[in-house]
Motif scaffolding. Structure first.
Motif, mmCIF file in Angstrom:
data_model
loop_
_atom_site.group_PDB
_atom_site.id
_atom_site.type_symbol
_atom_site.label_atom_id
_atom_site.label_comp_id
_atom_site.label_asym_id
_atom_site.label_seq_id
_atom_site.Cartn_x
_atom_site.Cartn_y
_atom_site.Cartn_z
ATOM 1 N N LEU A 85 5.842 14.533 -10.543
ATOM 2 C CA LEU A 85 6.774 14.640 -11.662
ATOM 3 C C LEU A 85 6.138 14.412 -13.031
ATOM 4 O O LEU A 85 6.788 14.619 -14.048
ATOM 5 C CB LEU A 85 7.925 13.653 -11.477
ATOM 6 C CG LEU A 85 8.677 13.745 -10.140
ATOM 7 C CD1 LEU A 85 9.768 12.702 -10.087
ATOM 8 C CD2 LEU A 85 9.220 15.136 -9.901
ATOM 9 N N GLY A 86 4.903 13.947 -13.052
ATOM 10 C CA GLY A 86 4.238 13.690 -14.315
ATOM 11 C C GLY A 86 4.599 12.357 -14.939
ATOM 12 O O GLY A 86 4.170 12.040 -16.038
ATOM 13 N N GLN A 87 5.381 11.589 -14.239
ATOM 14 C CA GLN A 87 5.799 10.262 -14.693
ATOM 15 C C GLN A 87 6.279 9.479 -13.486
ATOM 16 O O GLN A 87 6.551 10.062 -12.435
ATOM 17 C CB GLN A 87 6.914 10.381 -15.726
ATOM 18 C CG GLN A 87 8.136 11.125 -15.208
ATOM 19 C CD GLN A 87 9.187 11.328 -16.260
ATOM 20 O OE1 GLN A 87 9.473 10.424 -17.032
ATOM 21 N NE2 GLN A 87 9.766 12.518 -16.324
ATOM 22 N N GLU A 88 6.371 8.182 -13.643
ATOM 23 C CA GLU A 88 6.916 7.376 -12.548
ATOM 24 C C GLU A 88 7.591 6.141 -13.101
ATOM 25 O O GLU A 88 7.189 5.600 -14.116
ATOM 26 C CB GLU A 88 5.832 7.021 -11.520
ATOM 27 C CG GLU A 88 4.736 6.109 -11.997
ATOM 28 C CD GLU A 88 5.070 4.634 -11.937
ATOM 29 O OE1 GLU A 88 5.999 4.225 -11.231
ATOM 30 O OE2 GLU A 88 4.399 3.875 -12.634
ATOM 31 N N GLN A 94 0.826 -1.206 0.000
ATOM 32 C CA GLN A 94 0.000 0.000 0.000
ATOM 33 C C GLN A 94 0.864 1.262 0.000
ATOM 34 O O GLN A 94 0.557 2.236 -0.695
ATOM 35 C CB GLN A 94 -0.952 -0.012 1.199
ATOM 36 C CG GLN A 94 -2.016 -1.082 1.073
ATOM 37 C CD GLN A 94 -2.789 -1.303 2.359
ATOM 38 O OE1 GLN A 94 -2.312 -1.009 3.450
ATOM 39 N NE2 GLN A 94 -3.993 -1.832 2.232
ATOM 40 N N LEU A 95 1.934 1.253 0.766
ATOM 41 C CA LEU A 95 2.844 2.392 0.802
ATOM 42 C C LEU A 95 3.531 2.571 -0.552
ATOM 43 O O LEU A 95 3.695 3.695 -1.023
ATOM 44 C CB LEU A 95 3.881 2.223 1.913
ATOM 45 C CG LEU A 95 4.810 3.400 2.154
ATOM 46 C CD1 LEU A 95 4.039 4.680 2.458
ATOM 47 C CD2 LEU A 95 5.768 3.094 3.278
ATOM 48 N N ASP A 96 3.893 1.472 -1.189
ATOM 49 C CA ASP A 96 4.496 1.543 -2.513
ATOM 50 C C ASP A 96 3.524 2.182 -3.511
ATOM 51 O O ASP A 96 3.926 2.992 -4.346
ATOM 52 C CB ASP A 96 4.919 0.157 -2.993
ATOM 53 C CG ASP A 96 5.684 0.231 -4.289
ATOM 54 O OD1 ASP A 96 6.766 0.864 -4.322
ATOM 55 O OD2 ASP A 96 5.196 -0.319 -5.305
ATOM 56 N N GLY A 97 2.245 1.840 -3.398
ATOM 57 C CA GLY A 97 1.234 2.452 -4.256
ATOM 58 C C GLY A 97 1.125 3.948 -4.016
ATOM 59 O O GLY A 97 0.968 4.732 -4.957
ATOM 60 N N LEU A 98 1.221 4.352 -2.759
ATOM 61 C CA LEU A 98 1.181 5.773 -2.410
ATOM 62 C C LEU A 98 2.372 6.516 -3.014
ATOM 63 O O LEU A 98 2.212 7.580 -3.613
ATOM 64 C CB LEU A 98 1.165 5.937 -0.885
ATOM 65 C CG LEU A 98 1.159 7.365 -0.348
ATOM 66 C CD1 LEU A 98 -0.119 8.100 -0.744
ATOM 67 C CD2 LEU A 98 1.320 7.343 1.164
ATOM 68 N N ILE A 99 3.558 5.945 -2.885
ATOM 69 C CA ILE A 99 4.769 6.564 -3.432
ATOM 70 C C ILE A 99 4.688 6.623 -4.958
ATOM 71 O O ILE A 99 5.083 7.618 -5.574
ATOM 72 C CB ILE A 99 6.033 5.813 -2.976
ATOM 73 C CG1 ILE A 99 6.212 5.902 -1.457
ATOM 74 C CG2 ILE A 99 7.274 6.326 -3.700
ATOM 75 C CD1 ILE A 99 6.440 7.287 -0.923
ATOM 76 N N THR A 100 4.157 5.582 -5.566
ATOM 77 C CA THR A 100 4.001 5.560 -7.017
ATOM 78 C C THR A 100 3.112 6.711 -7.468
ATOM 79 O O THR A 100 3.467 7.470 -8.382
ATOM 80 C CB THR A 100 3.419 4.220 -7.491
ATOM 81 O OG1 THR A 100 4.329 3.167 -7.149
ATOM 82 C CG2 THR A 100 3.160 4.205 -8.993
#
Length: 82
Positions: A21-24, A8-14
């Motif tokens: 930044l407009g991209q990930e 879930q935290l990874d999804g938040l950071i993504t």
């Protein structure tokens, strides 16, 4: 940390990286994590950040470059969305 929270935290950071930044991608996500953590530390414990900067001048320069990169990507993203 349990796997569900990590996911879930990874999804938040993504999503944060994408909105900021407009991209990930994995590299940008890692840069955003480092930037966010350093920013928090420098605001919440300035003496610790100052000590680290003095102890590791090469890392301080690398952090300055990272911050500049994040700021430039964010500015480009904001301009694109105006």
């Amino acid at each position: 940390m349990d796997a569900k929270l990590q996911q879930q935290l990874d999804g938040l950071i993504t999503k944060y990286t994408e909105l900021l930044l407009g991209q990930e991608n994995e590299e940008l996500k890692e840069k955003v994590k480092i930037w966010a953590l350093y920013s928090h530390i420098s605001k919440s414990m300035p003496p610790l950040a100052k000590h680290w900067n003095e102890q590791y001048p090469d890392a301080k320069e690398a952090m300055k470059e990272l911050v500049s990169e994040i700021q430039a990507l964010n500015k480009k993203n904001r301009e694109k969305n105006e």
